[in-house]
Structures are given as structure tokens and as C-alpha cells.
Design a protein around this motif. Structure first.
Motif, mmCIF file in Angstrom:
data_model
loop_
_atom_site.group_PDB
_atom_site.id
_atom_site.type_symbol
_atom_site.label_atom_id
_atom_site.label_comp_id
_atom_site.label_asym_id
_atom_site.label_seq_id
_atom_site.Cartn_x
_atom_site.Cartn_y
_atom_site.Cartn_z
ATOM 1 N N LEU A 125 0.826 -1.209 0.000
ATOM 2 C CA LEU A 125 0.000 0.000 0.000
ATOM 3 C C LEU A 125 0.857 1.254 0.000
ATOM 4 C CD1 LEU A 125 -2.830 1.285 0.251
ATOM 5 C CD2 LEU A 125 -2.587 1.069 2.742
ATOM 6 N N LEU A 126 1.843 1.282 0.896
ATOM 7 C CA LEU A 126 2.706 2.461 1.001
ATOM 8 C C LEU A 126 3.536 2.642 -0.276
ATOM 9 C CD1 LEU A 126 4.682 3.349 4.253
ATOM 10 C CD2 LEU A 126 5.254 4.251 2.021
ATOM 11 N N GLY A 127 4.033 1.535 -0.823
ATOM 12 C CA GLY A 127 4.805 1.630 -2.055
ATOM 13 C C GLY A 127 3.990 2.208 -3.194
ATOM 14 N N GLY A 128 2.739 1.766 -3.316
ATOM 15 C CA GLY A 128 1.880 2.297 -4.358
ATOM 16 C C GLY A 128 1.622 3.781 -4.200
ATOM 17 N N LEU A 129 1.427 4.227 -2.957
ATOM 18 C CA LEU A 129 1.231 5.653 -2.708
ATOM 19 C C LEU A 129 2.514 6.437 -2.941
ATOM 20 C CD1 LEU A 129 -0.981 5.387 0.499
ATOM 21 C CD2 LEU A 129 -1.725 6.197 -1.744
ATOM 22 N N LEU A 130 3.651 5.815 -2.616
ATOM 23 C CA LEU A 130 4.936 6.479 -2.799
ATOM 24 C C LEU A 130 5.205 6.784 -4.274
ATOM 25 C CD1 LEU A 130 7.477 7.352 -1.161
ATOM 26 C CD2 LEU A 130 8.395 5.071 -1.575
ATOM 27 N N ALA A 131 4.682 5.950 -5.152
ATOM 28 C CA ALA A 131 4.845 6.193 -6.581
ATOM 29 C C ALA A 131 3.957 7.328 -7.079
ATOM 30 C CB ALA A 131 4.524 4.922 -7.357
ATOM 31 N N GLN A 132 3.003 7.758 -6.245
ATOM 32 C CA GLN A 132 2.044 8.772 -6.676
ATOM 33 C C GLN A 132 2.221 10.122 -6.005
ATOM 34 O OE1 GLN A 132 -2.149 7.149 -6.934
ATOM 35 N NE2 GLN A 132 -1.192 5.482 -5.787
ATOM 36 N N THR A 133 2.905 10.159 -4.864
ATOM 37 C CA THR A 133 2.983 11.396 -4.107
ATOM 38 C C THR A 133 4.304 11.442 -3.355
ATOM 39 O OG1 THR A 133 1.770 12.824 -2.538
ATOM 40 C CG2 THR A 133 1.806 10.462 -2.058
ATOM 41 N N ASP A 134 4.512 12.494 -2.552
ATOM 42 C CA ASP A 134 5.763 12.623 -1.811
ATOM 43 C C ASP A 134 5.819 11.607 -0.680
ATOM 44 O OD1 ASP A 134 5.136 14.188 0.977
ATOM 45 O OD2 ASP A 134 3.739 14.785 -0.595
ATOM 46 N N ALA A 135 7.024 11.381 -0.175
ATOM 47 C CA ALA A 135 7.248 10.290 0.782
ATOM 48 C C ALA A 135 6.510 10.501 2.097
ATOM 49 C CB ALA A 135 8.741 10.120 1.031
ATOM 50 N N VAL A 136 6.486 11.729 2.606
ATOM 51 C CA VAL A 136 5.795 11.978 3.874
ATOM 52 C C VAL A 136 4.303 11.730 3.720
ATOM 53 C CG1 VAL A 136 5.216 13.731 5.605
ATOM 54 C CG2 VAL A 136 7.548 13.587 4.718
ATOM 55 N N SER A 137 3.715 12.261 2.661
ATOM 56 C CA SER A 137 2.284 12.056 2.434
ATOM 57 C C SER A 137 1.958 10.576 2.266
ATOM 58 C CB SER A 137 1.831 12.833 1.200
ATOM 59 O OG SER A 137 1.933 14.229 1.411
ATOM 60 N N ALA A 138 2.802 9.858 1.537
ATOM 61 C CA ALA A 138 2.567 8.431 1.333
ATOM 62 C C ALA A 138 2.598 7.677 2.658
ATOM 63 C CB ALA A 138 3.607 7.860 0.376
ATOM 64 N N ALA A 139 3.573 7.987 3.503
ATOM 65 C CA ALA A 139 3.688 7.304 4.792
ATOM 66 C C ALA A 139 2.498 7.605 5.690
ATOM 67 C CB ALA A 139 4.993 7.695 5.475
ATOM 68 N N ILE A 140 2.079 8.862 5.717
ATOM 69 C CA ILE A 140 0.934 9.257 6.542
ATOM 70 C C ILE A 140 -0.338 8.563 6.065
ATOM 71 C CG2 ILE A 140 -0.623 11.214 6.981
ATOM 72 C CD1 ILE A 140 1.875 12.969 7.245
ATOM 73 N N ALA A 141 -0.603 8.650 4.769
ATOM 74 C CA ALA A 141 -1.834 8.075 4.235
ATOM 75 C C ALA A 141 -1.873 6.566 4.410
ATOM 76 C CB ALA A 141 -1.980 8.447 2.764
ATOM 77 N N ALA A 142 -0.762 5.887 4.134
ATOM 78 C CA ALA A 142 -0.737 4.423 4.222
ATOM 79 C C ALA A 142 -0.886 3.938 5.656
ATOM 80 C CB ALA A 142 0.559 3.889 3.614
ATOM 81 N N THR A 143 -0.223 4.599 6.587
ATOM 82 C CA THR A 143 -0.302 4.196 7.992
ATOM 83 C C THR A 143 -1.733 4.269 8.489
ATOM 84 O OG1 THR A 143 1.962 4.942 8.402
ATOM 85 C CG2 THR A 143 0.527 4.741 10.312
ATOM 86 N N TRP A 144 -2.400 5.346 8.178
ATOM 87 C CA TRP A 144 -3.797 5.553 8.590
ATOM 88 C C TRP A 144 -4.731 4.565 7.884
ATOM 89 C CZ3 TRP A 144 -7.660 7.344 5.181
ATOM 90 C CH2 TRP A 144 -8.877 7.723 5.770
ATOM 91 N N TRP A 145 -4.600 4.458 6.587
ATOM 92 C CA TRP A 145 -5.482 3.612 5.773
ATOM 93 C C TRP A 145 -5.375 2.161 6.199
ATOM 94 C CZ3 TRP A 145 -5.020 4.058 -0.322
ATOM 95 C CH2 TRP A 145 -6.041 3.330 -0.936
ATOM 96 N N HIS A 146 -4.183 1.678 6.386
ATOM 97 C CA HIS A 146 -3.918 0.298 6.803
ATOM 98 C C HIS A 146 -4.548 0.007 8.165
ATOM 99 C CE1 HIS A 146 -0.977 -2.767 8.509
ATOM 100 N NE2 HIS A 146 -1.208 -3.318 7.339
ATOM 101 N N SER A 147 -4.326 0.890 9.131
ATOM 102 C CA SER A 147 -4.845 0.667 10.485
ATOM 103 C C SER A 147 -6.359 0.771 10.540
ATOM 104 C CB SER A 147 -4.232 1.686 11.456
ATOM 105 O OG SER A 147 -2.866 1.418 11.662
ATOM 106 N N ARG A 148 -6.897 1.784 9.893
ATOM 107 C CA ARG A 148 -8.345 1.982 9.966
ATOM 108 C C ARG A 148 -9.106 0.859 9.258
ATOM 109 N NH1 ARG A 148 -7.404 4.625 13.854
ATOM 110 N NH2 ARG A 148 -7.499 6.905 13.994
ATOM 111 N N THR A 149 -8.570 0.345 8.170
ATOM 112 C CA THR A 149 -9.217 -0.781 7.505
ATOM 113 C C THR A 149 -9.226 -2.001 8.425
ATOM 114 O OG1 THR A 149 -8.480 0.036 5.345
ATOM 115 C CG2 THR A 149 -9.221 -2.240 5.456
ATOM 116 N N ALA A 150 -8.108 -2.245 9.091
ATOM 117 C CA ALA A 150 -8.045 -3.382 10.020
ATOM 118 C C ALA A 150 -9.034 -3.213 11.163
ATOM 119 C CB ALA A 150 -6.625 -3.523 10.562
#
Length: 513
Positions: A447-472
Motif C-alpha cells: 500500500l505504502l509503495g503504491g502511494l509512494l509512486a504517486q505522491t511525496d514520501a511523507v504524504s505516502a507514509a501518513i496516508a498508508a499508515t492511517w489507511w492500513h490501520s483503519r481498515t483493520a
């Protein structure tokens, strides 16, 4: 979606909280008035949460103002008809706490200095923020009594005995069922060390003026809560109306081995959910047919493999990719070091996880291969962090690691945190222990890798961390925490995010209007 206030999202150390309170008192707010305000709001919260007036409340009262808060709560519960028993095993106390103890006695509330074993639940008012020394034997014994009682405990501000900044027990700590943090989030509650003690977390707002927060921490404090609003703003949305696959990023995902074939598929399915324009999977040759069958939209590169089924070499020009992610299930053989060295030298956004972190820990000199200014994200759990940096992931150790190596670090755990070399960090207050399963980290990497290819590294890390946890968390609510399999997690990522975004009034997250 309403924007959270500064008080909602700021995280403070003991020193910073002390400085903010000092400003309040210097401006004329009486200490006694603040205690009344805070404790009355806490009383209302507890009465709403625990309406059964037959249950007997034990109130453990410490010598300081945390004990004073507890005494005000004891008074209010008593006046509302709750059976209350005060336990105060200390010989000395602050004057304000002494006054409240005298008034409790005047009201006829039972007070004892020996442990009462007849209470149904406990309020922990032993020690609040700012505790920095190891507790004495008597305090440790009191905590042992409470923990051994088997009764649910609600702690005021922090579980008594925890270091405010590091979250570590200072000799002993209350094992709380619930912690009600007062005013502003305390840094220690969000650390891995606090996880066994803190229980369910919530914050009790008592109206700290924003000007006083800004005066101490600035308008953009370095340590913040990762709110839904901040995470959604970090997503690569909305999509441009003229978007096409080459503009939506191309991720190279280097994953899998004979032993860990499933890791490759979990990461690939999660990368697909990220919305990235293209995914190239570099896998050992024996995995290529399986990968094509399971993730048909991916470009699959069948890499030469070793006798043990690991990638032997990477027959690719890495310059063509927007981002590269390496690690899930690749193994730790000598060939993987060569592949990692090849990847480290690329001036591309890079994500390193799992086995690749283990190889990097074995060869720390390879850090120097990275070009200056290139973006890199690492996602270690506590054990991986310790192998990489010879330290447990305390706030100081995380800050030092990201500064020394100029990386963005996602610290996994109960309150996952994104830390940056600039000294800024964002922490989720809660995640779910249901993620403690093999394969969950592989999903995060994809998930984070896919976001990293689309946006900056900080935004990718923030979005992926939240998305992953909230889905779980959402899966845990419907399937129980036992039912959060990594397979379901990867499959549910896109569905959950769609539901979440549709629940907001700002529908522009989904389409340009």
C-alpha cells in the motif's frame, strides 16, 4: 469534515505541558479552579460511561494534584449516589489535595490508608504527568495491589508509574482498562512501552486557549496526532480529469521467495488497492506464473533465482520507475544484498521493509550508497528497529535514527507513528492488535509503495499508515479481532476507503466537481 483543533492534534512532553499550565496560572487561572473544572468534566464522563450506581468505586489518591483530581471525582460520584471508598496510603500531600481530602471526610466518604478489597472498579489518581523518578517501594506495592485485584481501573491522565515522555514504567505501573488523558495528548501514551499499561485511550478537553499552546509549541507543533483529516489530505486525490496510467506512478515491487511466496502476493494486491498507475512485480522465476494469475494487471518480471529460491539478480533498469519497494519475503541470502545495493543507488523514492531491513542491519555500511537527497521510507517493527539501530524505538532513538540516515520512518505498533528527519511526527492514537499477524506488514508495504509512486514520501507514509490501520479496525468490528486476516485486509483496503470518503460531506475527494 470539520478540521480538528490544535488541542485535538498536539502531542506534548511533560516539560511542554508544564509550560502551558504555567502560562494559564500566570494569567490568573487559579489552580483550584482548573482542578474543579477538569475533575467535574471527568466525573460527568465517568457517570455517562458507568451509570450503574450499585458498583462500588475505589479511589486511589496520590499525594499530588492527580490525587486532588481523584478526590473531586470521588466527591461528585458520592453526591450522585455512587458508593465510594477512598484509599490514600500516603503520609504527605499537597495543600490543595489536603483540602479536598478534608472535605471528603466531612461528607462522610469512607477513607482508609490500607488497601480495601471490596471495590468493584478503581479510579487511579496516584501520579499524573511529570513523574520522572522511580517509585518507592510503598507506591510500587500499592500498584501491585491494584493490578492484582482483577478489577477494571480507569487512570487519570496517565497510568500511575509511567514516564510521561517515554511511556516506560518507573519501577511499576498501573495496568489500566482505560486512560483519560487530560487536556493534551501526552507523548508517553503513544509509545510502544506504554501499550501494556494504557488500555483504551481518550482525551478530555478542558478548554486550553489555543494562544497558550501556540506560545509554547508554535502554530505547527512538531509532534502531532495523525487525524483523519490530515491523512485524507495526504491521499493522492482527487484525480486529475486527464489522468492516465503513466501519470499515476509506476511502482517496482521486489518481493517473494520460495519460502515466502504469499508475502509477494499480499504486497502486490495491496499495491493494486493504492490506485497506482502501474505495478511491476520482480519475483523469483518460480513465482511468476502465480503472480500473473493472482494480480493480472501487474507487469511480472521473472528474475533468475538461487538454489534456495531467492532472487539472484535484478535484470531491470530501475530508472524507469517512480518508486521502488523491496523486502516482503525476499529472504536474507547474499544475493539479496546485491539486489538491495543496486536499489539503494537509485535516485528514486524507495521503501525498505522486512527482509531487506534485516540485510541492511547486517551491512550498515550500505546506507552510504543512497544518493544525497533521495527519498527513503523504512517500516520497522520494534525488533527490526533494534537490529538496525541497536536501540529500542524510544522517541529519542527514533529522532536520532531518522536524522542520521535522512529517512522517513513508520514505527509500527499500537500507536503507529510517522517520523521525519525534520523532527516532525504524526501518531495514530490507536490501531488494533489484530494486525499482529504474519503478512500484515506485507500489506502495508504494498500500500505504502503504491502511494509512494504517486505522491511525496511523507504524504505516502501518513496516508498508508492511517489507511492500513483503519481498515483493520473496521474488519475487527465486523469479524472480531481474530478475523482480521492479511488476505482480507489487502482485499478490503479499497472498499473501506471508498466508504470512508463517501461518509464525508466533501465529496470532491472522490471526483472533481
Amino acid at each position: 469534515m470539520a478540521s480538528p483543533s490544535l488541542a485535538d492534534r498536539v502531542v506534548v512532553t511533560a516539560e511542554q505541558m508544564q509550560a502551558i499550565e504555567t502560562r494559564l496560572f500566570a494569567a490568573g487561572l487559579p489552580v483550584a479552579a482548573l482542578m474543579e473544572k477538569v475533575a467535574n468534566r471527568l466525573s460527568q464522563r465517568l457517570m455517562a460511561e458507568y451509570p450503574d450506581r450499585q458498583q462500588r468505586w475505589g479511589i486511589w489518591v496520590g499525594p499530588g494534584h492527580n490525587g486532588g483530581d481523584a478526590l473531586v471525582v470521588a466527591r461528585e460520584l458520592h453526591l450522585q449516589g455512587y458508593p465510594v471508598q477512598i484509599w490514600h496510603p500516603f503520609e504527605r500531600r499537597k495543600p490543595l489535595t489536603e483540602a479536598h481530602l478534608q472535605f471528603a471526610q466531612h461528607l462522610g466518604i469512607p477513607i482508609t490508608n490500607t488497601y480495601p478489597d471490596s471495590c468493584d472498579r478503581w479510579l487511579d489518581g496516584g501520579f499524573g504527568f511529570g513523574l520522572s523518578r522511580t517509585l518507592n517501594e510503598a507506591s510500587q506495592a500499592a500498584i501491585a495491589h491494584l493490578n492484582a485485584s482483577g478489577k477494571p481501573i480507569c487512570s487519570i491522565d496517565l497510568p500511575s508509574g509511567l514516564d510521561t515522555d517515554r511511556g516506560e514504567p518507573l519501577g511499576a505501573a498501573i495496568a489500566a482498562e482505560r486512560t483519560v488523558c487530560l487536556g493534551l495528548w501526552k507523548q508517553g501514551l503513544l509509545q510502544l512501552a506504554a501499550a501494556p499499561w494504557r488500555g483504551q485511550l481518550e482525551r478530555l478537553d478542558f478548554g486550553i486557549p489555543e494562544a497558550d499552546i501556540v506560545a509554547v509549541l508554535g502554530s505547527n507543533p512538531p509532534r502531532q496526532i495523525l487525524t483523519d483529516a490530515r491523512a485524507i489530505a495526504a491521499l493522492p486525490l482527487p484525480l486529475a480529469t486527464d489522468a492516465h496510467k503513466y501519470r499515476r506512478g509506476h511502482l517496482l515491487l521486489i518481493v517473494g521467495s520460495q519460502r515466502y511466496r504469499g508475502a509477494a502476493l499480499l504486497a502486490a494486491i495491496a499495491a493494486r488497492a493504492s490506485g497506482v498507475g502501474m505495478v511491476t512485480l520482480a519475483v523469483p522465476e518460480h513465482l511468476s506464473a502465480i503472480a500473473v494469475a493472482q494480480v493480472p494487471e501487474a507487469l511480472v518480471v521473472a528474475c533468475p533465482e538461487t538454489a534456495t529460491g531467492e532472487i539472484a539478480e535484478l535484470p531491470l533498469d530501475c530508472d524507469r520507475y517512480s518508486a521502488i519497494a523491496i523486502g516482503p519475503g525476499v529472504g536474507t541470502g547474499s544475493s539479496i544484498r546485491s539486489v538491495l545495493q543496486q536499489v539503494l543507488q537509485q535516485a528514486r523514492s524507495l521503501l525498505i521493509d522486512a527482509d531487506a531491513l534485516t540485510v541492511l542491519a547486517q551491512h550498515p555500511e550500505d546506507w552510504t550508497l543512497r544518493p544525497a537527497g533521495s527519498a527513503a521510507v523504512i517500516t520497522p517493527h520494534a525488533g527490526e528497529f533494534q537490529r538496525l539501530f541497536s536501540s529500542v524505538p524510544t522517541p529519542e532513538a527514533v529522532d536520532a535514527a531518522v536524522a542520521e540516515h535522512s529517512v522517513i520512518l513508520v514505527r509500527k505498533g499500537p500507536s503507529p507513528t510517522v517520523a521525519t528527519p525534520a523532527g516532525t511526527s504524526w501518531s495514530l492514537v490507536d490501531s488494533t492488535p489484530a494486525l499482529a499477524r504474519g503478512g500484515s506488514g506485507d500489506v502495508l508495504t504494498g500500500l505504502l509503495g503504491g502511494l509512494l509512486a504517486q505522491t511525496d514520501a511523507v504524504s505516502a507514509a501518513i496516508a498508508a499508515t492511517w489507511w492500513h490501520s483503519r481498515t483493520a479496525q473496521a474488519i475487527a468490528r465486523t469479524h472480531s479481532p481474530l478475523g482480521v486476516s492479511p488476505t482480507d485486509l489487502a482485499a478490503q483496503l479499497a472498499f473501506w476507503l471508498g466508504q470512508r470518503l463517501r461518509s464525508d460531506s466533501a465529496h470532491g475527494y472522490l471526483t472533481r466537481e
